[in-house]
Design an enzyme around this catalytic site. Sequence first.
Site, PDB file in Angstrom:
ATOM      1  N   ASP A 102      -2.955   5.916  -4.783  1.00  0.00           N
ATOM      2  CA  ASP A 102      -3.930   6.914  -5.217  1.00  0.00           C
ATOM      3  C   ASP A 102      -3.360   7.921  -6.199  1.00  0.00           C
ATOM      4  O   ASP A 102      -4.018   8.913  -6.509  1.00  0.00           O
ATOM      5  CB  ASP A 102      -4.477   7.669  -3.999  1.00  0.00           C
ATOM      6  CG  ASP A 102      -3.433   8.615  -3.406  1.00  0.00           C
ATOM      7  OD1 ASP A 102      -3.772   9.775  -3.146  1.00  0.00           O
ATOM      8  OD2 ASP A 102      -2.275   8.201  -3.212  1.00  0.00           O
ATOM      9  N   PHE A 127       0.826  -1.207   0.000  1.00  0.00           N
ATOM     10  CA  PHE A 127       0.000   0.000   0.000  1.00  0.00           C
ATOM     11  C   PHE A 127       0.860   1.257   0.000  1.00  0.00           C
ATOM     12  O   PHE A 127       1.899   1.314   0.651  1.00  0.00           O
ATOM     13  CB  PHE A 127      -0.884   0.052   1.264  1.00  0.00           C
ATOM     14  CG  PHE A 127      -2.007  -0.940   1.290  1.00  0.00           C
ATOM     15  CD1 PHE A 127      -3.288  -0.582   0.894  1.00  0.00           C
ATOM     16  CD2 PHE A 127      -1.784  -2.245   1.733  1.00  0.00           C
ATOM     17  CE1 PHE A 127      -4.326  -1.504   0.933  1.00  0.00           C
ATOM     18  CE2 PHE A 127      -2.823  -3.169   1.769  1.00  0.00           C
ATOM     19  CZ  PHE A 127      -4.094  -2.800   1.369  1.00  0.00           C
ATOM     20  N   ASP A 128       0.384   2.272  -0.703  1.00  0.00           N
ATOM     21  CA  ASP A 128       0.861   3.630  -0.517  1.00  0.00           C
ATOM     22  C   ASP A 128       0.272   4.130   0.801  1.00  0.00           C
ATOM     23  O   ASP A 128      -0.655   3.516   1.350  1.00  0.00           O
ATOM     24  CB  ASP A 128       0.383   4.483  -1.705  1.00  0.00           C
ATOM     25  CG  ASP A 128       0.665   5.959  -1.510  1.00  0.00           C
ATOM     26  OD1 ASP A 128       1.809   6.298  -1.182  1.00  0.00           O
ATOM     27  OD2 ASP A 128      -0.271   6.760  -1.688  1.00  0.00           O
ATOM     28  N   LEU A 129       0.783   5.246   1.315  1.00  0.00           N
ATOM     29  CA  LEU A 129       0.285   5.761   2.597  1.00  0.00           C
ATOM     30  C   LEU A 129      -0.664   6.946   2.417  1.00  0.00           C
ATOM     31  O   LEU A 129      -1.863   6.839   2.662  1.00  0.00           O
ATOM     32  CB  LEU A 129       1.467   6.153   3.488  1.00  0.00           C
ATOM     33  CG  LEU A 129       1.114   6.671   4.883  1.00  0.00           C
ATOM     34  CD1 LEU A 129       0.389   5.596   5.704  1.00  0.00           C
ATOM     35  CD2 LEU A 129       2.369   7.146   5.613  1.00  0.00           C
ATOM     36  N   VAL A 150      -1.352  -0.905  -4.140  1.00  0.00           N
ATOM     37  CA  VAL A 150      -2.543  -0.070  -4.051  1.00  0.00           C
ATOM     38  C   VAL A 150      -2.116   1.372  -3.785  1.00  0.00           C
ATOM     39  O   VAL A 150      -1.427   1.654  -2.797  1.00  0.00           O
ATOM     40  CB  VAL A 150      -3.459  -0.553  -2.911  1.00  0.00           C
ATOM     41  CG1 VAL A 150      -4.735   0.286  -2.863  1.00  0.00           C
ATOM     42  CG2 VAL A 150      -3.791  -2.040  -3.069  1.00  0.00           C
TER      43      VAL A 150
END
Length: 211
Positions: free
Chosen positions: A163, A8-10, A161
């Site tokens: 954004d 994951f990105d943060l 994942v």
Amino acid sequence: MRFPVVLFDLDGTVIDSGAIILASMRHAAKEVLGAEPSDELLMAAVGGPGLEAQMHALAPDRVEELVTVYRAHNEPLHDGLTCCVGVDGLLVRLKEEGRRLGLVTAKRRATVELAFNVLPLRELFETVVGGDETAAHKPDPEPLLLAAERMGVDPATCAYVGDSPFDIRAAKAARMYAIAVTWGRIHDRQKLAAEEPDAIVDTAEELYDLL
């Protein structure tokens, strides 16, 4: 279980930090440059090559000062951080199912820890790759590949994942399944779709169904 390893990105993916990033970017530009650039310009590089690169786009000769003012404004704001809607529950659910989770972010590790001090996320991630741990940064795949190497897994078996357009490019370059999420509100859906991710999702539940 389609993806046993999920990275994951943060910012804008796990934590709802878009508003504090924008506020601090506005503050730095105003204090250092006496300028009020558009929000689009201020946020264009968020999630990619790091804070210094973001500031270089504003004023190549004032980067150090901009970064210092930004951090002084931004770091205290982490005390009020929350998770993106439904994501904390999603992470716990994945972990309980035996998934292996990692975090790959443009944030430096010290700033990641500020988020972890407020939100109970640290123990969910097997590895964390911060923006100050690799020579190259997203959209280069190096940070994602470092996470896979630390976990001892084939990147082709992972989902990533994020954004931002930088997340999608990095995932594709690393041969990972690229999932774009829209809830961060830092980059619009049109920009994400233009990168041709493997999937775009709008809610944490949609993401779970995909994984």
